[in-house]
Design a protein around this motif. Structure first.
Motif, PDB file in Angstrom:
ATOM      1  N   LEU A  29       0.828  -1.208   0.000  1.00 22.23           N
ATOM      2  CA  LEU A  29       0.000   0.000   0.000  1.00 22.23           C
ATOM      3  C   LEU A  29       0.862   1.257   0.000  1.00 22.23           C
ATOM      4  N   VAL A  30       1.877   1.299   0.846  1.00 25.35           N
ATOM      5  CA  VAL A  30       2.769   2.461   0.919  1.00 25.35           C
ATOM      6  C   VAL A  30       3.530   2.630  -0.390  1.00 25.35           C
ATOM      7  N   SER A  36       2.109   6.371  -6.929  1.00 27.83           N
ATOM      8  CA  SER A  36       0.961   7.044  -7.530  1.00 27.83           C
ATOM      9  C   SER A  36       0.913   8.537  -7.250  1.00 27.83           C
ATOM     10  N   PHE A  37       1.370   8.955  -6.072  1.00 22.71           N
ATOM     11  CA  PHE A  37       1.202  10.353  -5.683  1.00 22.71           C
ATOM     12  C   PHE A  37       2.513  11.085  -5.378  1.00 22.71           C
ATOM     13  N   ILE A  42       7.186  14.718  -6.807  1.00 23.49           N
ATOM     14  CA  ILE A  42       8.620  15.022  -6.793  1.00 23.49           C
ATOM     15  C   ILE A  42       9.119  15.252  -8.221  1.00 23.49           C
ATOM     16  N   ALA A  43       8.654  14.423  -9.175  1.00 21.21           N
ATOM     17  CA  ALA A  43       9.049  14.584 -10.570  1.00 21.21           C
ATOM     18  C   ALA A  43       8.559  15.920 -11.122  1.00 21.21           C
ATOM     19  N   LEU A  44       7.392  16.349 -10.669  1.00 20.81           N
ATOM     20  CA  LEU A  44       6.839  17.628 -11.109  1.00 20.81           C
ATOM     21  C   LEU A  44       7.702  18.789 -10.630  1.00 20.81           C
ATOM     22  N   ILE A  45       8.213  18.665  -9.406  1.00 22.51           N
ATOM     23  CA  ILE A  45       9.016  19.736  -8.804  1.00 22.51           C
ATOM     24  C   ILE A  45      10.471  19.698  -9.282  1.00 22.51           C
ATOM     25  N   GLY A  46      11.090  18.515  -9.204  1.00 21.03           N
ATOM     26  CA  GLY A  46      12.534  18.497  -9.469  1.00 21.03           C
ATOM     27  C   GLY A  46      13.015  17.371 -10.349  1.00 21.03           C
ATOM     28  N   GLY A  47      12.158  16.707 -11.039  1.00 21.36           N
ATOM     29  CA  GLY A  47      12.587  15.599 -11.884  1.00 21.36           C
ATOM     30  C   GLY A  47      12.471  14.272 -11.159  1.00 21.36           C
ATOM     31  N   LYS A  48      12.439  13.199 -11.926  1.00 24.62           N
ATOM     32  CA  LYS A  48      12.273  11.870 -11.341  1.00 24.62           C
ATOM     33  C   LYS A  48      13.552  11.429 -10.631  1.00 24.62           C
ATOM     34  N   PRO A  49      13.429  10.959  -9.377  1.00 27.97           N
ATOM     35  CA  PRO A  49      14.630  10.524  -8.646  1.00 27.97           C
ATOM     36  C   PRO A  49      15.082   9.129  -9.078  1.00 27.97           C
ATOM     37  N   ASP A  50      15.698   9.035 -10.249  1.00 28.59           N
ATOM     38  CA  ASP A  50      16.178   7.748 -10.755  1.00 28.59           C
ATOM     39  C   ASP A  50      17.660   7.877 -11.067  1.00 28.59           C
ATOM     40  N   TYR A  51      18.469   7.254 -10.261  1.00 28.22           N
ATOM     41  CA  TYR A  51      19.921   7.346 -10.411  1.00 28.22           C
ATOM     42  C   TYR A  51      20.534   5.990 -10.748  1.00 28.22           C
ATOM     43  N   THR A  52      19.706   5.064 -11.272  1.00 31.64           N
ATOM     44  CA  THR A  52      20.184   3.696 -11.489  1.00 31.64           C
ATOM     45  C   THR A  52      21.296   3.606 -12.518  1.00 31.64           C
ATOM     46  N   ARG A  53      21.424   4.601 -13.387  1.00 27.70           N
ATOM     47  CA  ARG A  53      22.469   4.562 -14.416  1.00 27.70           C
ATOM     48  C   ARG A  53      23.837   5.009 -13.888  1.00 27.70           C
ATOM     49  N   LEU A  54      23.855   5.595 -12.697  1.00 23.44           N
ATOM     50  CA  LEU A  54      25.134   6.063 -12.145  1.00 23.44           C
ATOM     51  C   LEU A  54      26.020   4.877 -11.784  1.00 23.44           C
ATOM     52  N   ALA A  55      27.260   4.955 -12.204  1.00 26.55           N
ATOM     53  CA  ALA A  55      28.206   3.873 -11.908  1.00 26.55           C
ATOM     54  C   ALA A  55      29.617   4.422 -12.029  1.00 26.55           C
ATOM     55  N   VAL A  56      30.522   3.722 -11.400  1.00 30.88           N
ATOM     56  CA  VAL A  56      31.930   4.057 -11.519  1.00 30.88           C
ATOM     57  C   VAL A  56      32.661   2.753 -11.869  1.00 30.88           C
ATOM     58  N   VAL A  80       9.170   8.886   5.303  1.00 39.03           N
ATOM     59  CA  VAL A  80       8.447  10.136   5.552  1.00 39.03           C
ATOM     60  C   VAL A  80       6.940   9.914   5.422  1.00 39.03           C
ATOM     61  N   ILE A  81       6.530   9.173   4.400  1.00 37.64           N
ATOM     62  CA  ILE A  81       5.108   8.883   4.218  1.00 37.64           C
ATOM     63  C   ILE A  81       4.560   8.120   5.415  1.00 37.64           C
ATOM     64  N   VAL A  82       5.246   7.067   5.815  1.00 38.53           N
ATOM     65  CA  VAL A  82       4.770   6.251   6.943  1.00 38.53           C
ATOM     66  C   VAL A  82       4.715   7.085   8.214  1.00 38.53           C
ATOM     67  N   TYR A  83       5.711   7.918   8.453  1.00 38.14           N
ATOM     68  CA  TYR A  83       5.721   8.710   9.677  1.00 38.14           C
ATOM     69  C   TYR A  83       4.565   9.701   9.703  1.00 38.14           C
ATOM     70  N   PHE A  84       4.414  10.488   8.650  1.00 36.59           N
ATOM     71  CA  PHE A  84       3.416  11.553   8.673  1.00 36.59           C
ATOM     72  C   PHE A  84       1.990  11.071   8.432  1.00 36.59           C
TER      73      PHE A  84
END
Length: 137
Positions: A29-30, A36-37, A42-56, A80-84
């Motif tokens: 559910l979480v 869904s929300f 977050i993507a609307l404000i600052g872009g999608k948080p997807d860093y899976t391509r980062l590698a060294v 944060v969702i669970v807490y609030f």
């Protein structure tokens, strides 16, 4: 065999199994709520948080640390969702429900263990305690 049956049907084992099933459903559910929300917000404000391509790459060996970073961001969002949305409202509700209840235990002044309010002697350290009616407030 009777000992095994006794073990399986003990109350705490059944409680643990129920808690596990409810927890797994709640985790889904979480996760769905975040997907869904929260993630679109977050993507609307600052872009999608997807860093899976980062590698060294070190000496020909690839270290995909972006997978960990993405999981850490997802974990933080979920926490944060669970807490609030769960912990904070539940704590407030329990606090409101317990307002009118009278205390049934108090702290032993010697060993700081919880003892019944009417106790004259601590059951843990056996020291004599002042009766509840005579306790200063």
């Amino acid at each position: 065999m009777s000992g095994f049956k006794k073990f399986l049907f003990r109350g705490n084992l059944v409680d643990l199994a129920v808690a596990f099933v409810v927890g797994a459903a709640f985790a889904g559910l979480v996760k769905d709520f975040a997907n869904s929300f929260i993630n679109p917000l977050i993507a609307l404000i600052g872009g999608k948080p997807d860093y899976t391509r980062l590698a060294v790459t070190i000496d020909g060996t690839k270290f995909p640390y972006g997978i960990f970073v993405t999981s850490a961001v997802t974990f933080a969002i979920t926490a944060v969702i669970v807490y609030f949305l769960v912990v904070l409202p539940t704590s407030k509700l329990i606090e409101r429900m317990d307002r009118g209840k009278e205390a049934t235990e108090r702290e032993c002044p010697q060993c700081l263990s919880d003892i019944p309010v009417k106790a004259l002697r601590c059951r843990f350290c056996t020291s004599e305690v002042t009766p509840a009616a005579e306790m200063p407030r």
